[in-house]
Design an enzyme around this catalytic site. Structure first.
Site, PDB file in Angstrom:
ATOM      1  N   GLY A  10      18.359   2.643   5.482  1.00  0.00           N
ATOM      2  CA  GLY A  10      18.056   1.534   6.393  1.00  0.00           C
ATOM      3  C   GLY A  10      16.808   0.795   5.961  1.00  0.00           C
ATOM      4  N   GLY A  13      15.742  -2.786   7.176  1.00  0.00           N
ATOM      5  CA  GLY A  13      15.466  -3.043   8.592  1.00  0.00           C
ATOM      6  C   GLY A  13      14.010  -3.411   8.845  1.00  0.00           C
ATOM      7  N   ILE A  37      22.953  -0.947   3.680  1.00  0.00           N
ATOM      8  CA  ILE A  37      24.323  -1.436   3.488  1.00  0.00           C
ATOM      9  C   ILE A  37      24.329  -2.835   2.881  1.00  0.00           C
ATOM     10  CG2 ILE A  37      25.667  -0.025   5.112  1.00  0.00           C
ATOM     11  CD1 ILE A  37      25.247  -2.207   7.187  1.00  0.00           C
ATOM     12  N   TYR A 141      21.891   4.376  22.530  1.00  0.00           N
ATOM     13  CA  TYR A 141      20.839   4.498  21.510  1.00  0.00           C
ATOM     14  C   TYR A 141      19.857   5.602  21.910  1.00  0.00           C
ATOM     15  CZ  TYR A 141      16.518   3.021  19.074  1.00  0.00           C
ATOM     16  OH  TYR A 141      15.358   2.966  18.347  1.00  0.00           O
TER      17      TYR A 141
HETATM   18  N1  SER Z   1      12.438  -1.246  19.646  1.00  0.00           N
HETATM   19  C1  SER Z   1      13.603  -0.480  19.949  1.00  0.00           C
HETATM   20  C2  SER Z   1      14.578  -1.242  20.752  1.00  0.00           C
HETATM   21  O1  SER Z   1      14.159  -2.135  21.453  1.00  0.00           O
HETATM   22  C3  SER Z   1      13.222   0.742  20.705  1.00  0.00           C
HETATM   23  O2  SER Z   1      13.191   1.813  19.860  1.00  0.00           O
HETATM   24  O3  SER Z   1      15.720  -0.933  20.727  1.00  0.00           O
END
Ligand code: SER
Length: 319
Positions: A10, A13, A37, A141
């Site tokens: 990643g 990112g 990716i 998440y």
């Molecule tokens: N910054 C992230 C989010 O907003 C939190 O880990 O998803």
């Protein structure tokens, strides 16, 4: 001491782009393999295209590179994750387990895996989220972060794998853009302010969240990974603090530099996610165990963001 060889997943990112540069300074650019990716235009060093769901390729790349450390950053963030919860679970968890199994199999000596304030949720004091509290998140998440923390603990207890983790607050930086998070507004707002545009905020004006400036987040990550193993007493994930503010407070901070800046509020589905997250976190364990101390407060961050973004958006001189 043997030179570390580092693989980052990643790497394209928000954190990865900046972390790779910092790792290159620390360990030498020729020892960093950035994977993602898709291609990473900002990265000049070694790169391999990698989907973390492809376990054989992950293992093979790690073996070929001779990686001694893996920073596993590939994940879907909070707001984006809610669009397809099962897919988010698959990418975040399977990817993580592939990294853990590869690390075990190839005797990788140290692994970094980020957790998040999204791990918190119901049943705690959101005004001061403690280190060891119930973790009952409301997003998929967050669920993957809690599960990842428990797997980290398990791999360390059962196999002695040296995996380390931080519960990052929202991260604000000028170097890279966030993608799909609930805290993204705190980056976007500076881009609008510097371009003289009004900003429409997707969170309500008084939604307080813990945040950290990118420079501090990177410094914390390197400090955690450099600390002697004996100092790492938390093997789930460390609370990490930087600052905390609401949209109206960041707007006020920006107005000290750009007096005409305008903001309006139009809370959307992300408001509900933010409302379930802590407003402040207690990072005393990180301070005690490996000496954590943030350097940037809100106004210092604002000055630095505006300085860097002004350079980026200022018209280039004609030659
Ligand atoms: N910054 C992230 C989010 O907003 C939190 O880990 O998803």
């Amino acid at each position: 001491m043997k030179q570390d060889r580092i693989l980052v997943t990643g790497a394209g990112g928000q954190i990865g782009q900046v972390l790779c540069q910092a790792l290159a300074v620390r360990h030498g650019a020729s020892n960093i393999l950035a994977t993602d990716i898709r291609a990473i235009p900002s990265w000049q060093g070694a790169f391999a295209r990698l989907d973390v769901l492809d376990a054989p390729s992950l293992t093979e790349l790690t073996r070929e590179w001779g990686a001694t450390q893996i920073y596993h950053l590939a994940a879907i963030l909070s707001a984006a994750g809610e669009k397809d919860p099962l897919r988010t679970w698959q990418i975040n968890m399977d990817g993580f387990l592939h990294v853990m199994e590869t690390a075990l199999q190839l005797s990788v000596s140290r692994v970094f895996h980020p957790s998040s304030i999204a791990a918190f949720g119901a049943g705690i004091d959101l005004d001061r989220a403690g280190q060891h509290v119930p973790l009952i998140p409301a997003t998929v998440y967050g669920i993957t972060k809690v599960a990842g923390e428990n797997w980290s603990y398990y791999y360390h207890q059962r196999y002695g794998l040296d995996i380390r983790s931080l519960r990052y607050p929202g991260i604000v930086g000028h170097q890279s853009d966030p993608g799909g998070g609930t805290t993204d507004y705190a980056v976007d707002i500076y881009h609008y302010a510097v371009q003289g545009k009004p900003f429409r905020c997707f969170l309500a004006e008084d939604t307080r969240l813990p945040m950290i400036y990118m420079d501090d987040a990177i410094r914390a990550t390197l400090a955690l990974m450099d600390a002697p193993a004996g100092n790492i007493r938390v093997r789930t994930s460390y609370n990490l603090g930087g600052m905390d503010f609401s949209p109206e407070e960041i707007a006020a901070s920006i107005r000290k530099e750009i007096p005409g800046f305008e903001i309006t509020y139009a809370p959307d589905h992300r408001q509900q996610i933010a409302a379930g997250w802590p407003r402040r976190i207690d990072d005393s364990a990180a301070r005690e165990d490996w000496g954590w101390k943030p350097e940037f407060d809100l106004d210092a961050m604002t000055r630095d963001m505006i300085r860097h973004l002004s350079l980026r958006y200022s018209p280039q001189p004609q030659s």
